[in-house]
Design a protein around this motif. Structure first.
Motif: not given
Length: 147
Positions: A38-43, A95-101, A119-125
Protein backbone atom coordinates in the motif's frame (compact mmCIF):
# COMPACT_ATOMS: atom_id res chain seq x y z
CA UNK A 1 3.67 7.79 -20.67
CA UNK A 2 5.64 4.68 -19.67
CA UNK A 3 4.51 1.22 -20.79
CA UNK A 4 4.74 -1.96 -18.74
CA UNK A 5 7.39 -3.28 -21.18
CA UNK A 6 9.54 -0.16 -20.57
CA UNK A 7 9.12 -0.45 -16.80
CA UNK A 8 10.15 -4.12 -16.72
CA UNK A 9 13.11 -3.37 -19.03
CA UNK A 10 14.54 -1.25 -16.19
CA UNK A 11 14.87 -4.50 -14.24
CA UNK A 12 16.03 -6.58 -17.19
CA UNK A 13 12.80 -8.59 -17.09
CA UNK A 14 10.46 -9.41 -19.96
CA UNK A 15 6.68 -9.11 -19.85
CA UNK A 16 4.90 -12.35 -18.92
CA UNK A 17 2.61 -13.74 -21.64
CA UNK A 18 -0.55 -13.16 -19.62
CA UNK A 19 0.03 -9.38 -19.30
CA UNK A 20 -0.18 -6.62 -21.91
CA UNK A 21 3.29 -5.30 -22.75
CA UNK A 22 2.07 -2.00 -24.19
CA UNK A 23 -0.31 -1.20 -21.32
CA UNK A 24 0.37 2.33 -20.07
CA UNK A 25 1.53 2.62 -16.48
CA UNK A 26 -0.86 4.97 -14.65
CA UNK A 27 0.73 7.76 -12.61
CA UNK A 28 -1.18 8.26 -9.37
CA UNK A 29 -0.70 10.82 -6.63
CA UNK A 30 -3.13 9.42 -4.07
CA UNK A 31 -3.42 6.19 -2.12
CA UNK A 32 -2.69 3.10 -4.19
CA UNK A 33 -2.22 -0.63 -3.80
CA UNK A 34 -0.17 -3.21 -5.61
CA UNK A 35 -0.52 -6.80 -4.46
CA UNK A 36 0.59 -6.89 -0.84
CA UNK A 37 1.81 -3.25 -0.80
CA UNK A 38 0.00 0.00 0.00
CA UNK A 39 1.23 3.52 -0.80
CA UNK A 40 -0.08 6.51 1.18
CA UNK A 41 0.73 10.22 1.00
CA UNK A 42 2.19 11.53 4.23
CA UNK A 43 4.50 14.17 5.57
CA UNK A 44 8.05 13.01 6.14
CA UNK A 45 9.45 12.99 9.67
CA UNK A 46 11.83 15.90 10.33
CA UNK A 47 14.82 13.61 10.84
CA UNK A 48 14.56 11.47 7.73
CA UNK A 49 17.75 10.70 5.76
CA UNK A 50 16.82 10.72 2.06
CA UNK A 51 18.86 8.51 -0.26
CA UNK A 52 18.86 8.31 -4.07
CA UNK A 53 17.25 5.15 -5.42
CA UNK A 54 19.89 2.68 -6.64
CA UNK A 55 20.28 2.62 -10.44
CA UNK A 56 18.95 -0.95 -10.51
CA UNK A 57 15.97 -0.14 -8.29
CA UNK A 58 15.19 -1.03 -4.70
CA UNK A 59 13.69 -4.43 -3.87
CA UNK A 60 10.91 -3.78 -1.38
CA UNK A 61 9.41 -7.27 -1.04
CA UNK A 62 10.41 -10.61 -2.47
CA UNK A 63 7.16 -12.52 -3.06
CA UNK A 64 7.16 -15.31 -0.50
CA UNK A 65 4.32 -17.23 -2.12
CA UNK A 66 5.15 -16.70 -5.81
CA UNK A 67 8.79 -15.59 -5.93
CA UNK A 68 7.76 -12.39 -7.72
CA UNK A 69 9.25 -9.18 -6.43
CA UNK A 70 8.02 -5.62 -5.83
CA UNK A 71 10.64 -3.08 -6.97
CA UNK A 72 10.77 0.67 -6.44
CA UNK A 73 12.48 2.52 -9.29
CA UNK A 74 12.93 6.14 -10.33
CA UNK A 75 10.82 6.94 -13.38
CA UNK A 76 12.46 7.88 -16.68
CA UNK A 77 14.22 11.25 -16.35
CA UNK A 78 13.47 11.33 -12.62
CA UNK A 79 16.90 11.66 -11.00
CA UNK A 80 15.54 13.53 -7.97
CA UNK A 81 13.44 10.66 -6.57
CA UNK A 82 14.59 9.77 -3.04
CA UNK A 83 13.75 7.08 -0.51
CA UNK A 84 14.39 6.57 3.19
CA UNK A 85 14.37 3.54 5.42
CA UNK A 86 11.46 3.49 7.79
CA UNK A 87 12.22 3.50 11.49
CA UNK A 88 8.54 2.83 12.31
CA UNK A 89 9.02 -0.92 11.88
CA UNK A 90 6.76 -3.36 10.12
CA UNK A 91 4.52 -2.98 8.32
CA UNK A 92 6.02 0.30 7.01
CA UNK A 93 8.82 -0.52 4.59
CA UNK A 94 10.05 2.85 3.36
CA UNK A 95 9.36 6.51 2.71
CA UNK A 96 9.43 7.95 -0.79
CA UNK A 97 9.82 11.50 -2.06
CA UNK A 98 9.02 12.33 -5.70
CA UNK A 99 9.85 15.93 -6.75
CA UNK A 100 7.52 18.01 -8.92
CA UNK A 101 7.67 16.96 -12.57
CA UNK A 102 9.11 13.52 -11.77
CA UNK A 103 7.75 10.02 -11.12
CA UNK A 104 8.67 6.82 -9.35
CA UNK A 105 7.69 3.34 -10.50
CA UNK A 106 6.44 0.54 -8.29
CA UNK A 107 7.02 -2.57 -10.43
CA UNK A 108 5.81 -6.09 -9.77
CA UNK A 109 7.74 -8.60 -11.82
CA UNK A 110 4.88 -10.89 -12.77
CA UNK A 111 1.41 -10.42 -11.36
CA UNK A 112 0.39 -6.82 -10.73
CA UNK A 113 1.99 -4.77 -13.49
CA UNK A 114 3.41 -1.39 -12.53
CA UNK A 115 2.16 1.77 -10.84
CA UNK A 116 3.57 5.23 -11.49
CA UNK A 117 3.81 7.39 -8.38
CA UNK A 118 3.42 11.14 -8.95
CA UNK A 119 4.99 14.06 -7.08
CA UNK A 120 4.68 14.04 -3.30
CA UNK A 121 5.92 12.28 -0.19
CA UNK A 122 4.64 8.80 0.61
CA UNK A 123 4.89 5.89 3.05
CA UNK A 124 5.02 2.39 1.58
CA UNK A 125 3.44 -0.32 3.73
CA UNK A 126 2.91 -4.06 3.67
CA UNK A 127 -0.73 -5.12 3.88
CA UNK A 128 -1.79 -6.88 7.07
CA UNK A 129 -4.55 -9.35 7.69
CA UNK A 130 -6.36 -10.11 10.93
CA UNK A 131 -7.29 -13.54 12.18
CA UNK A 132 -10.45 -13.82 14.27
CA UNK A 133 -11.47 -17.42 15.03
CA UNK A 134 -15.23 -18.03 14.87
CA UNK A 135 -15.28 -18.77 18.60
CA UNK A 136 -13.47 -15.57 19.59
CA UNK A 137 -14.62 -11.98 19.81
CA UNK A 138 -11.22 -10.37 19.39
CA UNK A 139 -8.35 -10.49 16.94
CA UNK A 140 -5.94 -13.26 17.84
CA UNK A 141 -3.27 -12.68 15.22
CA UNK A 142 -2.09 -9.93 12.92
CA UNK A 143 0.16 -11.07 10.09
CA UNK A 144 1.63 -9.57 6.94
CA UNK A 145 -0.07 -10.49 3.67
CA UNK A 146 2.19 -12.58 1.45
CA UNK A 147 1.92 -12.17 -2.28
Amino acid sequence: MTTFREALALLGTSVPDHLTADAEVPVLAGPQAQGDLLVFRRAAPATVEWLPLPAGGLRLVHGEATGNTHWLHAGFGSDGVRWARSTAGPPRLALLHVPDGQTALLIHTDEHGANGIGPGTYAIHRKRELSIPSTAETVTEVRLVTD
